[in-house]
Scaffold this active site. Structure first.
Site, PDB file in Angstrom:
ATOM      1  N   LYS A 197      80.309 -21.697  11.343  1.00 45.01           N
ATOM      2  CA  LYS A 197      80.081 -21.589   9.905  1.00 45.01           C
ATOM      3  C   LYS A 197      79.959 -20.134   9.423  1.00 45.01           C
ATOM      4  O   LYS A 197      79.130 -19.808   8.589  1.00 45.01           O
ATOM      5  CB  LYS A 197      78.829 -22.368   9.461  1.00 45.01           C
ATOM      6  CG  LYS A 197      78.695 -23.770   9.996  1.00 45.01           C
ATOM      7  CD  LYS A 197      79.947 -24.601   9.876  1.00 45.01           C
ATOM      8  CE  LYS A 197      80.320 -24.948   8.439  1.00 45.01           C
ATOM      9  NZ  LYS A 197      81.616 -25.690   8.398  1.00 45.01           N
ATOM     10  N   THR A 198      80.749 -19.271  10.007  1.00 50.19           N
ATOM     11  CA  THR A 198      80.741 -17.895   9.527  1.00 50.19           C
ATOM     12  C   THR A 198      82.131 -17.442   9.111  1.00 50.19           C
ATOM     13  O   THR A 198      82.331 -16.298   8.742  1.00 50.19           O
ATOM     14  CB  THR A 198      80.257 -16.926  10.628  1.00 50.19           C
ATOM     15  OG1 THR A 198      81.104 -17.068  11.763  1.00 50.19           O
ATOM     16  CG2 THR A 198      78.820 -17.189  11.013  1.00 50.19           C
ATOM     17  N   LYS A 240      87.580 -27.130   5.271  1.00 53.82           N
ATOM     18  CA  LYS A 240      87.184 -25.733   5.343  1.00 53.82           C
ATOM     19  C   LYS A 240      87.008 -25.178   3.934  1.00 53.82           C
ATOM     20  O   LYS A 240      87.729 -25.550   3.012  1.00 53.82           O
ATOM     21  CB  LYS A 240      88.237 -24.925   6.099  1.00 53.82           C
ATOM     22  CG  LYS A 240      88.369 -25.358   7.548  1.00 53.82           C
ATOM     23  CD  LYS A 240      87.090 -25.055   8.306  1.00 53.82           C
ATOM     24  CE  LYS A 240      87.138 -25.690   9.698  1.00 53.82           C
ATOM     25  NZ  LYS A 240      85.865 -25.573  10.396  1.00 53.82           N
ATOM     26  N   GLY A 241      86.061 -24.281   3.803  1.00 54.79           N
ATOM     27  CA  GLY A 241      85.822 -23.650   2.518  1.00 54.79           C
ATOM     28  C   GLY A 241      85.361 -24.654   1.473  1.00 54.79           C
ATOM     29  O   GLY A 241      85.694 -24.573   0.300  1.00 54.79           O
ATOM     30  N   LYS A 262      83.171 -26.612  -1.169  1.00 54.42           N
ATOM     31  CA  LYS A 262      82.277 -26.122  -2.233  1.00 54.42           C
ATOM     32  C   LYS A 262      81.024 -26.981  -2.273  1.00 54.42           C
ATOM     33  O   LYS A 262      81.081 -28.191  -2.124  1.00 54.42           O
ATOM     34  CB  LYS A 262      82.999 -26.220  -3.591  1.00 54.42           C
ATOM     35  CG  LYS A 262      84.124 -25.224  -3.751  1.00 54.42           C
ATOM     36  CD  LYS A 262      83.701 -24.095  -4.695  1.00 54.42           C
ATOM     37  CE  LYS A 262      84.770 -23.022  -4.823  1.00 54.42           C
ATOM     38  NZ  LYS A 262      85.955 -23.483  -5.548  1.00 54.42           N
TER      39      LYS A 262
END
Ligand code: ZN
Length: 914
Positions: free
Chosen positions: A644-645, A863-864, A866
């Site tokens: 998660k980075t 991924k990414g 919101k």
């Protein structure tokens, strides 16, 4: 039939440089051996294929449970014999009693004066050293060496490494700069060793004070060597000590002071008659009762009149009566064998026997190549009789002693008539020996890639064994030339298990030769007398003796011709056993291989876990590795996480580069390989290499692997450092508070009930009374965020120059700039222009790959993702929570000279004023 290719030499048991400390007395008691399930042949099939069944991790463990202990070889004998004509001389007589030194020495002794042997014992001693109840120091030795290459320094390290003691070397500073000795009320070192005692006594008073206080407070001893040079004064006082040094002496008749408290393994009461090598010995002299001689010798008659026959103490121990510090000083280096023995005892004494091997020594003698061997070098009836008679003699000295015979049935009855009768004689007495399968035709398994071929060969040998009543249940095997044992040739292991039910094997190569710096090799000699002189040296305090001294378990590899042609095998072991028993209190015994392996793992429980190294980094490993394998299928760099980075984005960006290639996804999970941090590791490096493409013709290609769990899993850096010591390491870091929140959201989207039923704030602030699930979620959210701690673990196995910390926030906002830095760090060419390759996707809010026509290709929708902003009070809580570890990261990155991520700067600033 060991050919010149079998370039082996007696070596000590291998261990890993980062082997955790152990205490021998507890290790052998508290760690029961792991139960070893016995695999069925059917279960073993396809063990090394890619993930096929749920049972595989378990099976892989089994496969690797085979990899075992050291094997100490006697290649000198084998090589000598195989490359020289048959020896006609009668076999030599083994060492018969303790008194006789070498022939030369004995001659030199004739009529020599004998000084009294023993000094009167003194009262008030603590013979076992200072045994503290709870040690307040780490079991690590601090060694101050003169330089990285100084010979004595290397010898000191070799002894420590062979004994598997943890150590750290420092170049002894001319002045100042004492390394940190203690922290958090705990000492970092249990013993301090100076290669050059003068560096110790000449310390400036401030540092000397520091060291002395440390030694007194933590009960730490000092050990030092004084090696005279031509410039050394003949008579001088050791600065700061009531101790006189007489240098450059020629001495003879070495003896042990039986009253010296440090003696443990060493058995006193003996004189090693004859001159000591060299004329640069230093004797210590003092009237103070704190000093006790350990080793003594007398001046040679060549010394000036008045000096002749004077007694000198060349090793002395300081009982700490003056200042509370125990010390041992050596008036020479470690070259003389008795010094190595006393050095081992000194370490034990000065550490209260914390750094000390058990007194038991297990020996096993493998006789490889039974039935293999040219006509004229094989065993005849009389040789077999000698073998039996020596075995009986040895049994009276070494309980349970039994020769372990490795046979290749194909060569049965291929000698002269007399030798064929020898074969029959061996088989008639088969019940008196142990037996193990070598290979039917003595082939090298790593050259064969087909399990069926290997299994067929083994089956022939097994058939032979059954026909001739040779036991087949020992569970142990050794392959010719160590081929396929290590580096592991998986086909060999599969065949071994399916045909023979093999459970243990042995090799000198695993995980590499230990110590790395071998003493000078004994070269094969064409003249038997020279061969035997070298062998004698090796037995009388040389390599063979040291092997037994420094290793609780030793397996000696010998060959048929050592028992048929020259019988040097018999001579060697009888003499070695007698020499060991003359000079030491070691208790020798023999166990069958499987029990021996269990014993080995009781003593070294940490070695149950295999450690893979890169076969291409060691010529000896490469020579016995399959030609079809290539180290170019191992990654040049790793992206280690944490999760998660933004590591997935980094992976995607890297993959766009024309010269960079990623590993294939794991076919069972379609995700990361997860090799170093999981049971996959036990599948071995062949399994791992299958994840990488065969190398292209472009040698500059960079292949890499990303597994985001690598970052914070305990054993991963050690494993990665062993296999990929030259790899570069990329870690992506974001604000650990944001990382925690992202992990929580990730768990929500994976329907983790703890995440679904509790707010992020509730999870973060959960107290000890919360449910296990919530606490587990909290831990997984927070623990990886202690970035500095995890990075330090990597830095124990990689030099700082190979580590890059990538600012994950910047990677997100300005990937092109970050990728420029990454390319530079990797040294990859050509330079790839990410400004042209990436496009910002307004809808996603991310940089994505720019396709032809200007469209964007972004990462999958998982991924990414919101989600709502973090609540301000939670952020404030986490800012406080991570303040200390963020400070640690600041310090670490400053030390490494790496750029501080923007988020870290901001976080520490806001933290300071909140
Ligand atoms: Zn062999």
């Amino acid at each position: 039939m060991a050919g010149p290719g079998r370039n082996l030499a007696p070596v000590a048991t291998p261990l890993s440089a980062s082997t955790p400390p152990f205490s021998f007395s507890s290790a052998s008691v508290r760690h029961p051996p792991r139960p070893r399930p016995s695999p069925t042949p059917a279960a073993m099939a396809g063990v090394w294929k890619l993930g096929r069944s749920l049972r595989q991790p378990e099976l892989h463990r089994l496969v690797l449970a085979l990899i075992i202990f050291c094997l100490v070889s006697m290649a000198l004998l084998a090589y000598y014999v195989s490359s020289s004509p048959k020896i006609k001389e009668a076999p030599p007589l083994p060492l018969s009693d303790c008194g006789a030194g070498s022939a030369v020495a004995a001659a030199g002794m004739a009529g020599a004066p004998r000084a009294p042997l023993f000094l009167p014992p003194r009262a008030g001693r603590r013979p076992a050293g200072k045994a503290a109840d709870v040690p307040r120091t780490d079991p690590t030795v601090l060694v101050f060496v003169e330089s990285t290459y100084s010979q004595l320094g290397q010898e000191i390290v070799a002894v420590l490494e062979s004994s598997r003691f943890r150590y750290r070397t420092e170049i002894a500073p001319g002045k100042g700069d004492m390394p940190t000795l203690a922290g958090h009320d705990r000492g970092r070192y249990a013993l301090v060793v100076y290669e050059n005692i003068l560096k110790y006594v000449n310390l400036d008073s401030w540092n000397r004070d520091l060291l002395d206080k440390y030694c007194v407070e933590y009960g730490v001893g000092i050990l030092g060597f004084f090696k005279a040079t031509e410039n050394s004064l003949h008579n001088a006082q050791l600065k700061g000590f009531p101790l006189l040094l007489n240098s450059n002496l020629a001495l003879q008749d070495y003896r042990i002071n039986s009253a010296a408290p440090l003696l443990y393994i060493t058995r006193p009461n003996l004189v090693d008659p004859g001159p000591l090598p060299g004329d640069d010995w230093t004797g210590f002299q003092s009237n103070h009762s704190t000093y006790e001689p350990v080793l003594l010798a007398i001046s040679q008659s060549s010394e000036p009149p008045g000096q002749q026959g004077a007694m000198h103490s060349t090793v002395i121990q300081d009982l700490g009566l003056l200042d509370g510090i125990h010390r041992v000083f050596f008036g020479n280096n470690l070259s003389f064998w008795l010094h190595k023995l006393i050095f081992v005892d000194s370490i034990a004494y000065l550490t209260g026997r914390r750094l000390c091997l058990p007194m038991e020594r297990y020996l096993l003698v493998d006789v490889d190549d039974i039935f293999v061997g040219k006509e004229g070098t094989r065993m005849k009836v009389t040789d077999v009789e000698a073998l039996l008679s020596t075995q009986n003699k040895l049994r009276s000295l070494v309980p349970n002693f039994t020769f372990n015979l490795g046979f290749s049935g194909k060569f049965y009855y291929t000698g002269t008539d007399a030798e064929d009768r020898g074969d029959d004689m061996l088989l008639r007495h088969r019940k008196q020996f142990w037996w193990f399968p070598h290979m039917w035709s003595h082939m090298q398994p790593h050259l064969f890639h087909n399990v069926t071929v290997l299994a067929e060969q083994m089956r022939l040998n097994k058939l032979f064994a059954q026909e001739h009543g040779i036991p087949t249940d020992m569970g142990y095997a050794v392959a010719p030339h160590h081929s396929g044992v290590y580096p592991v040739h998986t086909q060999l292991y599969e065949a071994w298990k399916s045909v023979w039910g093999i459970r243990v094997t042995s090799t000198e190569e695993y995980p590499h030769l230990r110590p790395r710096t071998l003493p000078p090799r004994l070269h094969p000699q064409r003249r038997p007398d020279i061969a035997q002189t070298n062998l004698d040296k090796s037995i009388r305090g040389g390599e063979l003796f040291l092997t037994v001294l420094l290793n609780p378990v030793s397996i000696f590899m010998t060959h048929l011709s050592n028992y048929g042609n020259d019988r040097l095998g018999l001579y060697t072991f009888e003499s070695l056993v007698k020499f060991v028993q003359c000079w030491t209190n070691l208790r020798l015994q023999t166990l069958p291989p499987v029990q021996l392996a269990e014993k080995y793992f009781q003593i070294f429980p940490e070695e149950r876990d295999p450690l893979w190294q890169n076969p291409c980094h060691d010529k000896r490993h490469k020579d016995i590795w399959s030609k079809e394998k290539t180290c170019d299928r191992l990654p040049k760099f790793l992206v280690i996480g944490p999760q998660k980075t933004g590591t997935t984005a980094l992976h995607a960006f890297l993959s766009l580069h024309p010269a960079i290639t990623s590993s294939f996804p794991n076919p069972s999970t379609f995700e990361e390989v997860q090799f170093f941090n999981s049971p996959n590791y036990h599948r071995g490096i062949d399994w791992y290499m299958d994840f990488f493409p065969f190398p292209s013709n472009v040698s500059t290609d960079f292949i890499f692997e990303k597994s985001a769990n690598y970052f914070d899993t305990e054993g991963t850096p050690r494993r990665a450092g062993a296999l990929l010591p030259r790899a570069k390491i990329l870690a992506v870091l974001v604000n650990p508070a944001d990382r925690a929140y992202s992990w929580y959201q990730h768990q929500r989207s994976h329907l983790d009930p703890a995440a679904l039923n509790h707010t992020f704030h509730q999870v973060m602030t959960a107290g000890p009374s919360s449910s296990r699930e919530v606490l587990a979620l909290r831990r997984r959210s927070l623990a990886p965020g202690a970035y500095a701690t995890h990075l330090e673990r990597w830095l124990r196995h990689y030099p700082p120059s190979q580590l890059l910390v990538v600012d994950g926030a910047l990677l997100r906002s300005n990937p092109a700039a970050v990728m420029d830095g990454v390319q530079k760090f990797l040294g990859v060419t050509p330079h790839f222009n990410y400004t042209q390759a990436l496009i910002y996707d307004e809808g996603k809010g991310f940089w994505c790959q720019k396709l032809d026509g200007g469209r964007a290709k972004c990462l999958g929708k998982s991924k990414g993702r919101k989600y709502p902003d973090m609540a301000p009070e939670t952020r404030a809580y986490l800012t406080g929570y991570f303040r200390e570890v963020n400070m640690d990261l600041l310090r670490l990155l400053s030390r490494l000279g790496q750029a501080l991520p923007g988020w870290l700067r901001e976080e520490l600033q806001s933290g300071r004023w909140s």
